[in-house]
Design an enzyme around this catalytic site. Structure first.
Site, PDB file in Angstrom:
ATOM      1  NE  ARG A  21      22.664 -22.888 -44.368  1.00 50.68           N
ATOM      2  CZ  ARG A  21      21.431 -22.487 -44.624  1.00 50.68           C
ATOM      3  NH1 ARG A  21      21.069 -21.252 -44.344  1.00 50.68           N
ATOM      4  NH2 ARG A  21      20.558 -23.304 -45.163  1.00 50.68           N
TER       5      ARG A  21
ATOM      6  CB  SER B 136      23.645 -31.138 -50.652  1.00 53.32           C
ATOM      7  OG  SER B 136      22.722 -30.607 -49.744  1.00 53.32           O
TER       8      SER B 136
ATOM      9  CG  ASP C 221      21.043 -29.487 -51.993  1.00 51.95           C
ATOM     10  OD1 ASP C 221      20.805 -30.502 -52.668  1.00 51.95           O
ATOM     11  OD2 ASP C 221      21.954 -28.684 -52.264  1.00 51.95           O
TER      12      ASP C 221
HETATM   13  C1  GLC Z   1      25.770 -31.857 -56.226  1.00 55.50           C
HETATM   14  C2  GLC Z   1      25.308 -33.041 -55.393  1.00 55.50           C
HETATM   15  C3  GLC Z   1      23.798 -33.048 -55.259  1.00 55.50           C
HETATM   16  C4  GLC Z   1      23.331 -31.692 -54.746  1.00 55.50           C
HETATM   17  C5  GLC Z   1      23.841 -30.572 -55.654  1.00 55.50           C
HETATM   18  C6  GLC Z   1      23.428 -29.195 -55.175  1.00 55.50           C
HETATM   19  O1  GLC Z   1      25.319 -32.025 -57.523  1.00 55.50           O
HETATM   20  O2  GLC Z   1      25.750 -34.240 -55.976  1.00 55.50           O
HETATM   21  O3  GLC Z   1      23.382 -34.064 -54.387  1.00 55.50           O
HETATM   22  O4  GLC Z   1      21.944 -31.674 -54.694  1.00 55.50           O
HETATM   23  O5  GLC Z   1      25.250 -30.636 -55.706  1.00 55.50           O
HETATM   24  O6  GLC Z   1      23.918 -28.898 -53.911  1.00 55.50           O
END
Ligand code: GLC
Length: 409
Positions: free
Chosen positions: A28, A92, A146
């Protein structure tokens, strides 16, 4: 446990920022306005599906795709190319940050395997792609996980918010820690707090069943992310499918529908979204489950089959709820062993949002663990928190940069 280089915002951060959100099957681009009074509003948003060829191709292809998406977002929303826009990158995945706007990818998770990214600074990779695509009006000023974005967005409005949680494609959390306790932080040792990205999806002290082990072995990252594989949306459907296939093999379910074995043999034939539908069916005859099975080609299921299927899905998702809520309780116990203070947990993610009864079941587990004291823990659904939070982090970064320049002058 990864230092994020940011703390909770003050709530008075202002301005308009662009935010990117990469971390699952959708990418996004957002424009976010911060009013300086605790309200972060998403002005424009464009969503792009991240196809497997980008998730599992080369890093250059993935970052070119990201730059192309930014380009169309800018054009569609009439951004002038003569101005410079501060951009926050919500990325993320586990990243070893070296500053508020730099960090190296430690390992891909959630099915991503794009080559040539692990061990590299992802902000550099983004900047290189922007250059290749001649996008000169963007300045990347912040990089965030995130969970950190979600906590920052939650605490922009609510100053007692001290935990950020994602229950979506993946699962993870972040919390506030005293700087003096963060041994991995190599910066100046001054007072105050910093948010720590826990990467709890990689926690591996939970006992696995044979289904967990099989799922792990068939994943792109065997041996890693055990908790995530038991809790998050990317894996729950697949776990339930493996239990179902075993149940069929043992003549426990679908005794009158022998072709069910073949239908559910295929990976991906039972998704987490299907589990949500199955568990959400409250009709006496489980008509929606029947409809789902008919669409799969199973028109001769019995009511007992459907009840069993629903129960099976519920077992898998209840374990996820239990583990997720217990992990939250564990972090709160670390921060506040006696539960003396109030805590707000900012939470987001498709599982939390879409799976029937997920939030209330989480509350139920906390109540079991904490008794009446559980009332001190409140949830706030931080919708789009990761994008809005990243914009707030960009505002903090822009403010510190301005201050630094003023001090130098
Ligand atoms: C995975 C990633 C992490 C992220 C999570 C949620 O665990 O390694 O960095 O925060 O997904 O998206």
């Amino acid at each position: 446990m990864l230092p994020s280089f940011v703390d909770r915002p003050k709530g008075n951060e202002k301005g308009e920022f662009i935010a990117l959100d990469l971390g699952g099957t959708n990418f996004r681009v957002l424009a976010v306005n911060l009013d300086g009074k605790g309200v972060a509003t998403v002005l424009n948003v464009s969503k792009f599906a991240v196809h497997k060829k980008y998730m599992q191709g080369t890093g250059e292809q993935l970052f070119n795709f990201i730059a192309d998406c930014i380009n169309s977002f800018l054009t569609e929303n009439g951004f002038k190319r003569t101005k410079t826009y501060d951009l926050a990158f919500t990325f993320s995945f586990p990243v070893q940050q070296t500053s508020i706007a730099a960090g190296v990818l430690i390992a891909w998770t959630k099915g991503f395997t794009a080559k040539g990214v692990q061990g590299k600074d992802v902000v550099n990779l983004l900047n290189e792609a922007l250059k290749r695509k001649h996008i000169d009006c963007i300045r990347v000023t912040a990089l965030a996980n995130d969970t950190v974005g979600t906590l920052v967005a939650g605490s922009y409005k609510d100053p007692i918010c001290d935990l950020g949680v994602i229950m979506g494609t993946g699962t993870n959390a972040c919390y506030r820690e005293k700087r003096s306790n963060i041994k991995k932080f190599k910066g100046p040792d001054f007072e105050g707090h910093m948010i720590v990205n826990m990467e709890w999806g990689n926690f591996d002290k939970v006992r696995l069943t044979c289904y967990d082990r099989e799922l792990d072995a068939s994943s792109v990252n065997p041996g890693a992310m055990h908790l995530e594989k038991m809790v998050s949306g990317m894996y729950l459907g697949e776990l339930a499918r493996r239990v179902l296939v075993d149940g069929i093999k043992r003549d426990i379910i679908f005794l009158n529908a022998p072709h069910a074995a073949l239908i559910f043999k295929r990976k991906g034939s039972l998704k987490t979204s299907h589990m949500s539908l199955i568990e959400g069916d409250e009709t006496a005859g489980l008509d929606q489950v029947d409809e789902f099975l008919k669409q799969k080609g199973i028109s001769d299921s019995t009511l007992d089959d459907r009840i069993l299927l629903k129960r099976l899905c519920r077992l898998v998702s209840s374990r996820a709820v239990g583990l997720g809520a217990t992990a939250i309780a564990a972090v709160i116990i670390w921060m506040d062993p006696e539960l003396r203070q109030m805590h707000t947990v900012a939470i987001d993610g498709s599982l939390f949002e879409n799976h029937p009864g997920f939030p209330s079941k989480m509350t139920g587990v906390l109540r079991k663990l904490y008794g009446v004291k559980a009332e001190k823990i409140a949830w706030v659904h931080s919708k789009d928190g990761s994008g809005r939070g990243a914009a707030i982090i960009a505002a903090v970064a822009a403010f510190s940069e301005k201050n630094r320049k003023m001090m130098q002058e």
